[in-house]
Write a protein that holds these residues in place. Structure first.
Motif, mmCIF file in Angstrom:
data_model
loop_
_atom_site.group_PDB
_atom_site.id
_atom_site.type_symbol
_atom_site.label_atom_id
_atom_site.label_comp_id
_atom_site.label_asym_id
_atom_site.label_seq_id
_atom_site.Cartn_x
_atom_site.Cartn_y
_atom_site.Cartn_z
ATOM 1 N N MET A 1 -14.628 90.958 130.378
ATOM 2 C CA MET A 1 -14.878 92.477 129.607
ATOM 3 C C MET A 1 -15.793 93.135 130.491
ATOM 4 S SD MET A 1 -16.390 93.074 125.829
ATOM 5 C CE MET A 1 -18.024 92.806 126.098
ATOM 6 N N LYS A 2 -15.252 94.657 130.436
ATOM 7 C CA LYS A 2 -15.990 95.393 131.267
ATOM 8 C C LYS A 2 -17.322 96.076 130.616
ATOM 9 C CE LYS A 2 -12.012 97.255 132.756
ATOM 10 N NZ LYS A 2 -11.099 97.928 133.492
ATOM 11 N N PHE A 3 -18.390 96.636 131.204
ATOM 12 C CA PHE A 3 -19.454 97.135 130.585
ATOM 13 C C PHE A 3 -19.569 98.596 131.050
ATOM 14 C CE2 PHE A 3 -22.830 93.563 129.603
ATOM 15 C CZ PHE A 3 -21.976 92.929 128.982
ATOM 16 N N PHE A 4 -19.312 99.609 130.304
ATOM 17 C CA PHE A 4 -19.792 100.905 130.318
ATOM 18 C C PHE A 4 -21.018 101.137 129.750
ATOM 19 C CE2 PHE A 4 -14.839 102.650 130.950
ATOM 20 C CZ PHE A 4 -14.939 101.797 131.724
ATOM 21 N N LEU A 5 -21.741 102.143 130.566
ATOM 22 C CA LEU A 5 -23.037 102.700 129.825
ATOM 23 C C LEU A 5 -22.711 103.802 129.145
ATOM 24 C CD1 LEU A 5 -25.871 101.486 129.972
ATOM 25 C CD2 LEU A 5 -26.377 103.154 131.588
ATOM 26 N N LEU A 22 -22.693 97.590 136.027
ATOM 27 C CA LEU A 22 -22.093 98.648 135.781
ATOM 28 C C LEU A 22 -20.578 98.891 136.201
ATOM 29 C CD1 LEU A 22 -22.882 101.084 134.083
ATOM 30 C CD2 LEU A 22 -23.449 102.364 136.153
ATOM 31 N N ASP A 23 -19.661 98.909 134.971
ATOM 32 C CA ASP A 23 -18.408 99.206 135.563
ATOM 33 C C ASP A 23 -17.796 100.612 135.178
ATOM 34 O OD1 ASP A 23 -17.715 96.464 136.147
ATOM 35 O OD2 ASP A 23 -18.077 96.114 134.044
ATOM 36 N N GLY A 24 -18.493 101.452 134.617
ATOM 37 C CA GLY A 24 -18.231 102.964 134.238
ATOM 38 C C GLY A 24 -19.415 103.353 133.270
ATOM 39 N N VAL A 25 -19.117 104.825 133.166
ATOM 40 C CA VAL A 25 -20.155 105.668 132.330
ATOM 41 C C VAL A 25 -19.218 106.266 131.251
ATOM 42 C CG1 VAL A 25 -21.671 107.440 132.245
ATOM 43 C CG2 VAL A 25 -22.032 105.549 133.759
ATOM 44 N N THR A 26 -19.761 106.515 129.860
ATOM 45 C CA THR A 26 -18.992 107.520 129.085
ATOM 46 C C THR A 26 -20.231 108.361 128.422
ATOM 47 O OG1 THR A 26 -19.558 105.834 127.188
ATOM 48 C CG2 THR A 26 -17.137 105.780 128.115
ATOM 49 N N THR A 160 -2.931 100.807 127.396
ATOM 50 C CA THR A 160 -4.099 101.589 126.994
ATOM 51 C C THR A 160 -5.398 100.793 127.059
ATOM 52 O OG1 THR A 160 -2.872 103.478 125.849
ATOM 53 C CG2 THR A 160 -5.379 103.241 125.214
ATOM 54 N N GLU A 161 -6.717 100.979 127.614
ATOM 55 C CA GLU A 161 -7.488 99.929 127.406
ATOM 56 C C GLU A 161 -8.392 100.446 126.266
ATOM 57 O OE1 GLU A 161 -9.287 98.387 130.912
ATOM 58 O OE2 GLU A 161 -8.201 99.760 132.052
ATOM 59 N N ILE A 162 -9.008 99.437 125.579
ATOM 60 C CA ILE A 162 -9.666 99.521 124.492
ATOM 61 C C ILE A 162 -11.357 99.520 124.897
ATOM 62 C CG2 ILE A 162 -10.321 98.592 122.047
ATOM 63 C CD1 ILE A 162 -7.660 97.188 122.326
ATOM 64 N N ILE A 163 -11.873 100.786 124.357
ATOM 65 C CA ILE A 163 -13.327 100.978 124.861
ATOM 66 C C ILE A 163 -14.169 100.784 123.427
ATOM 67 C CG2 ILE A 163 -15.102 102.133 125.569
ATOM 68 C CD1 ILE A 163 -13.471 103.836 127.444
#
Ligand code: G3P
Length: 224
Positions: A1-5, A22-26, A160-163
């Motif tokens: 599972m990816k971790f976004f901040l 960190l895999d991404g930011v929202t 589509t990826e689920i965040i």
């Protein structure tokens, strides 16, 4: 599972990046407003920290189709890693369809039901953001929504990826992983809590105390 901040705070982003987690930011307009800084200055800084591969979600503020598409095209020009957040409305879904055809990454936000998530996937959204914490706040089961979206997307092989968004505590992260969500976007304070367990602290303290009880000449130099 990816971790976004889930933040627009650059210091928090740097710390999570330093942990290697960190895999991404929202972001969203509320998180941008919290920084008290100009939008473009913050957005460009975040985009640069994340580099070309890791996605940064930036949200449109228009609510009509033309306005959303126009704003999304400008946001997408800021970097190859930008995913444009579009609200879950009929105009928003129409905009997602247009932007997907242009190769612009999209993140459908403010999703609170499985049928909304189905529409986002059908429109070709890159990401969908169901808000679990806000559902819990009104005594609905946020994680049940994730379970249903995971099933629906698997049934039809949607890409589509689920965040999992609106994450409030480590339990949301644990459940996201168990249910097979692609990503959890996590506030910094919650990410810090993921490290914590009282038995880890007690165990470490005891190991060091016992080690320190050894005579000094029993210890090699590199372990002193
Ligand atoms: O960015 C969307 C979402 O994560 C917001 O969370 O805590 O404001 O419900 P929250």
């Amino acid at each position: 599972m990816k971790f976004f901040l889930d933040t627009a705070n650059v210091e928090e982003i740097k710390k999570a990046d330093d942990w290697g987690l960190l895999d991404g930011v929202t972001t969203n307009p509320t998180l941008i407003a919290k920084t008290g800084r100009p939008f473009l200055e913050v957005a460009k800084e975040i985009i640069e920290i994340l580099g070309p591969e890791r996605p940064v979600s930036l949200e449109v503020v228009a609510t009509d189709y033309e306005g959303m598409v126009r704003q999304a095209r400008e946001l997408a020009k800021l970097g190859p890693n930008v995913a444009v957040k579009i609200p879950m409305t009929p105009d928003g879904i129409k905009a997602v369809k247009t932007l997907s055809a242009e190769g612009i990454k999209t993140n459908v936000t403010l999703v609170f039901s499985p049928s909304q998530a189905l529409l986002a996937a059908k429109a070709g959204a890159t990401y969908v953001s169901p808000f679990v914490g806000r559902l819990d706040d009104i005594s609905m089961e946020g994680m049940k929504l994730i379970e249903e979206i995971v099933t629906i997307y698997r049934n039809y092989d949607f890409e589509t990826e689920i965040i999992v968004a609106s994450v409030r505590h480590p339990e949301h992260v644990r459940m996201s992983a168990l249910l097979g969500a692609d990503i959890a976007t996590i506030p910094f304070a919650t990410m810090e809590k993921l490290f914590k367990h009282p038995l880890t602290d007690i165990g470490l303290e005891r190991f060091l105390k016992d080690w320190n009880s050894l005579p000094e000449d029993f210890k090699p130099d590199f372990l002193k």
